[in-house]
Design an enzyme around this catalytic site. Structure first.
Site, short mmCIF file in Angstrom:
data_model
loop_
_atom_site.label_atom_id
_atom_site.label_comp_id
_atom_site.label_asym_id
_atom_site.label_seq_id
_atom_site.Cartn_x
_atom_site.Cartn_y
_atom_site.Cartn_z
CE LYS A 112 -6.68 6.72 -0.17
NZ LYS A 112 -6.34 7.32 1.10
CE LYS A 197 -4.02 0.04 3.19
NZ LYS A 197 -3.52 1.40 3.41
CE LYS A 200 -6.96 4.18 9.89
NZ LYS A 200 -6.57 5.09 8.81
N1 AQP Z 1 -2.87 -3.46 5.99
C1 AQP Z 1 -1.83 -2.86 6.58
N2 AQP Z 1 -0.72 -3.56 6.85
C2 AQP Z 1 0.36 -2.99 7.47
N3 AQP Z 1 0.38 -1.69 7.85
C3 AQP Z 1 -0.72 -0.95 7.60
N4 AQP Z 1 -1.02 0.34 7.85
C4 AQP Z 1 -2.27 0.59 7.39
N5 AQP Z 1 -2.81 -0.50 6.86
C5 AQP Z 1 -1.88 -1.49 6.96
C6 AQP Z 1 -0.12 1.27 8.53
O1 AQP Z 1 -0.84 1.90 9.55
C7 AQP Z 1 -0.39 3.25 9.70
C8 AQP Z 1 -1.54 4.21 9.64
O2 AQP Z 1 -2.24 3.99 8.46
P1 AQP Z 1 -3.15 5.06 7.73
O3 AQP Z 1 -4.07 5.68 8.67
O4 AQP Z 1 -2.31 5.97 6.91
O5 AQP Z 1 -3.79 4.15 6.60
P2 AQP Z 1 -4.93 3.07 6.50
O6 AQP Z 1 -5.29 2.38 7.77
O7 AQP Z 1 -4.52 2.25 5.38
O8 AQP Z 1 -6.16 4.00 6.22
P3 AQP Z 1 -7.03 4.12 4.99
O9 AQP Z 1 -7.85 5.36 5.16
O10 AQP Z 1 -7.74 2.85 4.70
O11 AQP Z 1 -5.90 4.38 4.00
P4 AQP Z 1 -5.78 4.37 2.53
O12 AQP Z 1 -7.17 4.26 1.95
O13 AQP Z 1 -5.14 5.70 2.35
O14 AQP Z 1 -4.87 3.23 2.20
C9 AQP Z 1 0.61 3.49 8.56
O15 AQP Z 1 1.91 3.33 9.08
C10 AQP Z 1 0.29 2.41 7.60
O16 AQP Z 1 1.43 2.04 6.84
#
Ligand code: AQP
Length: 346
Positions: A112, A197, A200
């Site tokens: 990031k 991945k 969101k």
């Molecule tokens: N693609 C995924 N597959 C499996 N588990 C996932 N999680 C997130 N994406 C996947 C799990 O969801 C929980 C909350 O996630 P988060 O809010 O920390 O992360 P995010 O949805 O990945 O949000 P961002 O903002 O897009 O994250 P960044 O950019 O930081 O990667 C967690 O238990 C996560 O493991």
């Protein structure tokens, strides 16, 4: 009794990755077998450029979706991180235990901060210190287990290191937690780029199934998923990431549906490698994946519509959840303050 903590950042609309990687298990299994604390971790959303009104909207929507998915405020605590001051109080102490080197090694920080530099934004200091706050989220509840997707495993490892170091220096204060991952769909990949991945906060949503996407859009996104150059359906994450991702999604959705229907054991069930054997074309696989995803999302969206019509009720749940969380976290954080040598304030 086992204590569980897990959180979700209001950085975008929740995705199928969040649901299958985390929420499904919180709902189907975790809340029923442990003292469970689930949080909309809004402070973590401030580590990158953000719009205040959007954070507010997404925090409410995330909490409402968690209830729609089936978190039961009678059995678990659902709250907003910034409503419980103990998280930031403890975070500072953990920053004093963490080293600059170990924070800089975090993969998410490296990725990031590189992105922020490329786009000409400054790298916020909170992006570096974020894992100390995440450690505080977990340690404040003397958590035993942290159910997370693969992407968060490194941060939980750091949390363990900080807990052990703190306990060695200042006396037994924290429980050393461990990460637990779902049996399948620990990492749901983007349907358009199955090597990345499904996240969101990603800009292009064509390969991302959002939990509130209308159901025709969901079908279209699945049917347009990038597959691999071969024709036979085999489960091979390295050589056939697109097909493997679809099989993981199918297995996880079927396990979720079975658990919802009372078969128990959410997150287990169908094995993606075994499922592969029952398909001889990508088209048939995609149709079944689309049906399974729609089967999971339809009831969730119906419950969401009912809950969103009564925001006062959702706020009341969050207030009560914060009260429960505070009651557990305050004595733990007070004990940590005393352990490092700070005079008691009360
Ligand atoms: N693609 C995924 N597959 C499996 N588990 C996932 N999680 C997130 N994406 C996947 C799990 O969801 C929980 C909350 O996630 P988060 O809010 O920390 O992360 P995010 O949805 O990945 O949000 P961002 O903002 O897009 O994250 P960044 O950019 O930081 O990667 C967690 O238990 C996560 O493991």
């Amino acid at each position: 009794m086992t204590t569980i903590f897990s959180g979700i950042k209001p950085t975008g609309d929740l995705t199928l990755g969040n649901y299958l990687g985390a929420i499904s298990r919180w709902v189907r299994v975790d809340q029923h077998r442990a003292d469970a604390f689930f949080s909309v971790v809004d402070l973590h959303a401030l580590t990158v450029e953000h719009e205040p009104a959007r954070i507010r909207r997404l925090s409410r929507r995330t909490a409402t979706l968690l209830l729609a998915a089936g978190l039961d405020p009678q059995v678990c605590a659902l709250f907003v991180q910034s409503h419980v001051d103990e998280h930031t109080r403890l975070s500072y102490l953990l920053e004093c235990v963490a080293t600059d080197g170990e924070l800089r090694r975090m993969i998410q920080y490296r990725e990031k901060s590189a992105r922020a530099r490329e786009s000409g934004e400054g790298v916020r200091f909170s992006l570096l210190s974020y894992p100390a706050l995440m450690a505080a989220d977990i340690l404040a509840y003397r958590t035993d287990e942290v159910p997370v997707g693969e992407d968060q495993r490194q941060h939980v490892e750091l949390t363990r290191d900080l807990a052990v170091r703190f306990n060695q220096r200042y006396g037994e204060t924290f429980t050393v937690p461990r990460a637990t991952a779902p049996p399948v769909a620990a990492r749901v990949m983007d349907l358009q780029d199955p090597t990345g991945k499904m996240g969101k906060s990603h800009a292009d949503g064509a390969g991302i199934v959002y939990l509130l996407d209308d159901l025709d859009t969901v079908r279209r996104k699945v049917m347009r998923a990038v597959t691999d150059s071969g024709r036979d359906v085999v489960y091979d994450r390295a050589a056939r990431p697109g097909v493997a991702n679809l099989l993981d999604i199918l297995a996880a959705c079927r396990a979720d549906l079975a658990a919802g229907a009372g078969a128990g054991g959410g997150g287990g069930g169908s094995d993606p490698a075994a499922l592969a054997a029952s398909y001889d074309s990508y088209g048939a696989l995609k149709r079944d994946v689309a049906d399974a995803v729609v089967g999971v999302l339809r009831p969730l969206q119906e419950r969401y519509a009912r809950l969103a019509a009564d925001p006062g009720a959702v706020e009341a749940v969050l207030r009560a959840g914060a009260g429960r969380a505070r009651a557990v976290a305050r004595p733990v954080v007070d004990a940590a303050y005393a352990a490092v040598g700070l005079l008691p304030a009360r």
